[in-house]
Design a protein around this motif. Structure first.
Motif, PDB file in Angstrom:
ATOM      1  N   ALA B 219       0.852  -1.212   0.043  1.00  0.00           N
ATOM      2  CA  ALA B 219       0.084  -0.009  -0.100  1.00  0.00           C
ATOM      3  C   ALA B 219       0.935   1.390  -0.164  1.00  0.00           C
ATOM      4  CB  ALA B 219      -0.940  -0.058   1.282  1.00  0.00           C
ATOM      5  N   LYS B 220       1.883   1.057   0.744  1.00  0.00           N
ATOM      6  CA  LYS B 220       2.722   2.479   0.779  1.00  0.00           C
ATOM      7  C   LYS B 220       3.705   2.581  -0.469  1.00  0.00           C
ATOM      8  CE  LYS B 220       3.248   3.381   5.606  1.00  0.00           C
ATOM      9  NZ  LYS B 220       4.278   3.613   6.692  1.00  0.00           N
ATOM     10  N   LEU B 221       3.843   1.644  -1.157  1.00  0.00           N
ATOM     11  CA  LEU B 221       4.563   1.537  -2.523  1.00  0.00           C
ATOM     12  C   LEU B 221       3.817   2.548  -3.518  1.00  0.00           C
ATOM     13  CD1 LEU B 221       7.083   0.716  -4.274  1.00  0.00           C
ATOM     14  CD2 LEU B 221       5.488  -1.375  -4.917  1.00  0.00           C
ATOM     15  N   VAL B 222       2.412   2.196  -3.253  1.00  0.00           N
ATOM     16  CA  VAL B 222       1.751   3.010  -4.273  1.00  0.00           C
ATOM     17  C   VAL B 222       0.907   4.332  -3.907  1.00  0.00           C
ATOM     18  CG1 VAL B 222       1.390   1.052  -5.730  1.00  0.00           C
ATOM     19  CG2 VAL B 222      -0.389   1.532  -4.159  1.00  0.00           C
ATOM     20  N   GLU B 223       1.091   4.485  -2.592  1.00  0.00           N
ATOM     21  CA  GLU B 223       0.491   5.583  -1.958  1.00  0.00           C
ATOM     22  C   GLU B 223       0.599   7.113  -2.652  1.00  0.00           C
ATOM     23  OE1 GLU B 223       1.612   6.246   1.784  1.00  0.00           O
ATOM     24  OE2 GLU B 223      -0.150   7.791   2.586  1.00  0.00           O
ATOM     25  N   VAL B 250       0.591  -3.936  -8.581  1.00  0.00           N
ATOM     26  CA  VAL B 250       0.729  -4.120  -7.027  1.00  0.00           C
ATOM     27  C   VAL B 250      -0.358  -4.811  -6.472  1.00  0.00           C
ATOM     28  CG1 VAL B 250       1.228  -3.055  -4.847  1.00  0.00           C
ATOM     29  CG2 VAL B 250       2.284  -2.169  -7.034  1.00  0.00           C
ATOM     30  N   LEU B 251      -0.212  -6.085  -5.995  1.00  0.00           N
ATOM     31  CA  LEU B 251      -1.213  -6.860  -5.594  1.00  0.00           C
ATOM     32  C   LEU B 251      -1.163  -7.161  -3.938  1.00  0.00           C
ATOM     33  CD1 LEU B 251      -2.536 -10.059  -7.536  1.00  0.00           C
ATOM     34  CD2 LEU B 251      -1.504 -10.390  -5.392  1.00  0.00           C
ATOM     35  N   ARG B 252      -2.410  -6.935  -3.475  1.00  0.00           N
ATOM     36  CA  ARG B 252      -2.585  -7.258  -2.264  1.00  0.00           C
ATOM     37  C   ARG B 252      -4.233  -7.697  -1.799  1.00  0.00           C
ATOM     38  NH1 ARG B 252      -3.975  -1.663   0.998  1.00  0.00           N
ATOM     39  NH2 ARG B 252      -5.079  -3.136   1.964  1.00  0.00           N
ATOM     40  N   ALA B 253      -4.365  -7.894  -0.769  1.00  0.00           N
ATOM     41  CA  ALA B 253      -5.759  -8.358  -0.195  1.00  0.00           C
ATOM     42  C   ALA B 253      -6.466  -7.021   0.153  1.00  0.00           C
ATOM     43  CB  ALA B 253      -5.655  -9.143   0.969  1.00  0.00           C
ATOM     44  N   GLU B 353      10.952   0.783   4.814  1.00  0.00           N
ATOM     45  CA  GLU B 353      12.522   0.095   4.114  1.00  0.00           C
ATOM     46  C   GLU B 353      11.950  -0.676   3.028  1.00  0.00           C
ATOM     47  OE1 GLU B 353      14.894  -1.786   6.893  1.00  0.00           O
ATOM     48  OE2 GLU B 353      16.021  -2.572   5.337  1.00  0.00           O
ATOM     49  N   VAL B 354      11.001  -1.536   3.048  1.00  0.00           N
ATOM     50  CA  VAL B 354      10.847  -2.553   2.201  1.00  0.00           C
ATOM     51  C   VAL B 354      10.330  -1.567   0.930  1.00  0.00           C
ATOM     52  CG1 VAL B 354       8.810  -3.987   1.238  1.00  0.00           C
ATOM     53  CG2 VAL B 354       9.630  -4.205   3.398  1.00  0.00           C
ATOM     54  N   VAL B 355       9.616  -0.524   0.987  1.00  0.00           N
ATOM     55  CA  VAL B 355       9.553   0.092  -0.232  1.00  0.00           C
ATOM     56  C   VAL B 355      10.440   0.639  -1.277  1.00  0.00           C
ATOM     57  CG1 VAL B 355       8.404   2.298  -1.126  1.00  0.00           C
ATOM     58  CG2 VAL B 355       7.246   1.028   0.719  1.00  0.00           C
ATOM     59  N   GLU B 356      11.681   0.979  -0.381  1.00  0.00           N
ATOM     60  CA  GLU B 356      12.817   1.647  -1.118  1.00  0.00           C
ATOM     61  C   GLU B 356      13.394   0.321  -1.616  1.00  0.00           C
ATOM     62  OE1 GLU B 356      13.627   4.501  -1.535  1.00  0.00           O
ATOM     63  OE2 GLU B 356      11.708   4.863  -0.617  1.00  0.00           O
ATOM     64  N   ARG B 357      13.585  -0.780  -0.986  1.00  0.00           N
ATOM     65  CA  ARG B 357      14.315  -2.132  -1.480  1.00  0.00           C
ATOM     66  C   ARG B 357      13.217  -2.427  -2.729  1.00  0.00           C
ATOM     67  NH1 ARG B 357      17.199  -4.688   3.750  1.00  0.00           N
ATOM     68  NH2 ARG B 357      17.947  -5.999   2.300  1.00  0.00           N
ATOM     69  N   VAL B 358      12.014  -2.654  -2.761  1.00  0.00           N
ATOM     70  CA  VAL B 358      11.298  -2.956  -3.855  1.00  0.00           C
ATOM     71  C   VAL B 358      11.595  -2.130  -4.993  1.00  0.00           C
ATOM     72  CG1 VAL B 358       8.864  -3.361  -4.701  1.00  0.00           C
ATOM     73  CG2 VAL B 358       9.569  -4.068  -2.577  1.00  0.00           C
ATOM     74  N   LYS B 359      11.743  -0.890  -4.766  1.00  0.00           N
ATOM     75  CA  LYS B 359      11.979  -0.001  -5.857  1.00  0.00           C
ATOM     76  C   LYS B 359      13.229  -0.282  -6.580  1.00  0.00           C
ATOM     77  CE  LYS B 359       9.137   3.960  -4.458  1.00  0.00           C
ATOM     78  NZ  LYS B 359       9.252   5.058  -3.735  1.00  0.00           N
ATOM     79  N   ASN B 360      14.414  -0.610  -5.687  1.00  0.00           N
ATOM     80  CA  ASN B 360      15.917  -0.785  -6.141  1.00  0.00           C
ATOM     81  C   ASN B 360      15.794  -2.153  -6.847  1.00  0.00           C
ATOM     82  OD1 ASN B 360      16.882   1.325  -4.969  1.00  0.00           O
ATOM     83  ND2 ASN B 360      17.286   0.302  -2.933  1.00  0.00           N
TER      84      ASN B 360
END
Ligand SMILES: [Zn+2]
Lengths: 73, 386
Positions: B219-223, B250-253, B353-360
């Motif tokens: 959710a934060k990745l696409v916020e 970006v998939l989530r429940a 932190e995950v958001v940044e790492r996913v982007k990388n």
């Protein structure tokens, strides 16, 4: 353990709200119905705006990490 | 024994010594009897230990029962708020708590995953339907969270019944090896029971739990970004957007009700639509940490990061293999109790932190113009749409 002491152990998270007017973030105890990314009508203590967005709900942890880290293996 | 005569002290000494003379054979006799007990009755020490362990187990079982009663009454209380009042909630809840699903026969394992999926789907749907029937006043999202709550009540009830079974079995058969095994597990089981108790309060009020960190990161990745959002599978949504020239799915429940969705079905649908353009699948999930590791630590790896009974994992691996798409995994360390209790600060911070790492990862592994699927796995209770 008495029921009263058990009650105390319940983790009560804080809700972190960002004012849509001035972007200040402040927190308060969680209220039923709160959810992350939800918008609520609450007065901003700084600018008086009445719309806030919930940016986080979590249990605040005590800040004693440094001392703890030294002791752990 | 001889004593020097004359002095008054000696007289006193004699008196004591005289009494000792009487006492010592008695003590000796008691000693012999005590030793005979061990010789004639070799199981004596074991019996002693058994009764000690049984007493210890009994005390813990009683605590477990108290937690179970507490969770059960809170569940009934919560369900009552959304029910119409004329249903026998306690009876209906017991029916749900005792419900079970029979796993498919594995003698011939061919196709077992889909059979298991079929059975678990029916079970989950029935569960949800029952909760909806009992709580007609609850809206869509709330009903899902209530279903989770009933699952928590079911979990603690089952734990209690299993421990009680071994306690009573060990007691009835006086089998120290049975009670020893359950006694050894008790500290961990009590920890899990306490976690269930905390989880019950979290689901009652709809608070995010540690397990939701994957969904939170997604959710934060696409916020705040421009995106197309639609439902791709049951309780599962996908945000479609363009980020740095790559097509992002970006998939989530769906939240903020408690749901885990069907990530595998969602991923399959996206891949079938996008075909060879999908160059990577990035999965984000909470994972069990080892004792001593920091909660909220983010670690990268390869593979399908998803828990559960294995159906989703199997299906994701299968489609990834078919299309030869690499699977990247980002996991956030937490303990089993942290996963089902209200989210801790360190876990919530890990999402950023995950958001940044996913982007990388996306920048590194996917060229511009191609597609990538990011799946945030976890329970979305208390996590709305961004
Ligand atoms: Zn403000």
């Amino acid at each position: 353990m008495l029921p009263s002491s058990r009650e105390k152990q319940i983790l009560n998270p804080l809700t972190f709200l960002r004012c849509l007017g001035c972007s200040t973030i402040n927190s308060r105890p969680f209220k039923e119905g709160d959810y992350v990314f939800g918008e609520v009508e609450e007065k901003c203590p700084k600018c008086g705006g009445d719309r806030m967005k919930i940016v986080g709900i979590y249990v605040k942890e005590p800040e004693q990490r440094e001392g703890k880290k030294q002791k752990t293996l | 024994m001889s004593f020097p005569s004359g002095a008054a002290e000696t007289l006193t000494l004699m008196q004591i010594a005289g009494r000792e003379d009487l006492l010592s054979p008695i003590i000796q006799l008691l000693w012999i009897l005590f030793l005979m007990l061990f010789i004639l009755y070799p199981n004596f020490s074991q019996k002693l230990q058994l009764s000690y362990i049984l007493r210890d187990l009994e005390r813990k079982l009683y605590n477990l029962k108290r937690i179970r009663e507490e969770v059960r009454s809170r569940t009934v209380e919560t369900l009552r708020k959304y029910s119409e009042g004329n249903t026998d909630l306690e009876r209906e809840l017991d029916k749900m708590i005792l419900s079970f699903a029979i796993t498919p026969e594995s003698m011939d394992p061919y196709g077992i995953v889909y059979k298991l999926e079929h059975i678990v789907n029916i079970w989950e749907d029935t569960f949800e339907e029952n909760v909806r029937r009992l709580c007609p006043k609850a809206e869509e999202e709330k009903a899902k969270t209530l279903t989770n709550l009933v699952e928590v009540a079911r979990g603690i009830d089952y734990l209690y019944r299993v421990v009680r079974h071994y306690y009573l079995l060990g007691k009835r058969t006086a089998n120290i090896y049975i009670v020893l095994q359950i006694q050894m597990l008790m500290p961990q089981l009590m920890e899990i029971a306490e976690a269930y108790r905390q989880a019950c309060y979290a689901f009652m009020q709809g608070q995010p739990v540690g397990d939701g960190v994957g969904a939170l990161a997604a959710a934060k990745l696409v916020e705040g970004l421009e995106k197309k959002t639609y439902e791709v599978a049951k309780d599962t949504i996908v945000h479609e957007l363009v980020m740095d020239g790559r097509n992002l799915f970006v998939l989530r429940a769906v939240g903020p009700g408690g749901a885990v969705g069907k990530p595998a079905d969602g991923i399959i649908k996206i891949i079938e639509k996008e075909g060879d353009r999908v160059k990577a699948i990035v999965m984000v999930d909470a994972a069990l940490k080892l004792e001593g590791e920091d909660t909220g630590k983010v670690v990268e790896g390869i593979g399908a990061a998803i828990g559960g009974i294995g159906v989703d994992k199997f299906k994701i691996e299968e489609i990834a293999k078919k299309y030869n798409i690499p699977l990247y995994a980002l996991i956030i360390y937490e303990s089993i109790s942290e996963a089902i209790t209200p989210m801790r600060e360190s876990i919530a911070k890990a999402a950023d932190e995950v958001v940044e790492r996913v982007k990388n990862i996306i920048k590194d592994k996917v060229e511009e113009g191609f597609s990538v699927i990011v799946a945030g796995i976890g329970n979305t209770v208390g996590i709305g749409l961004s």
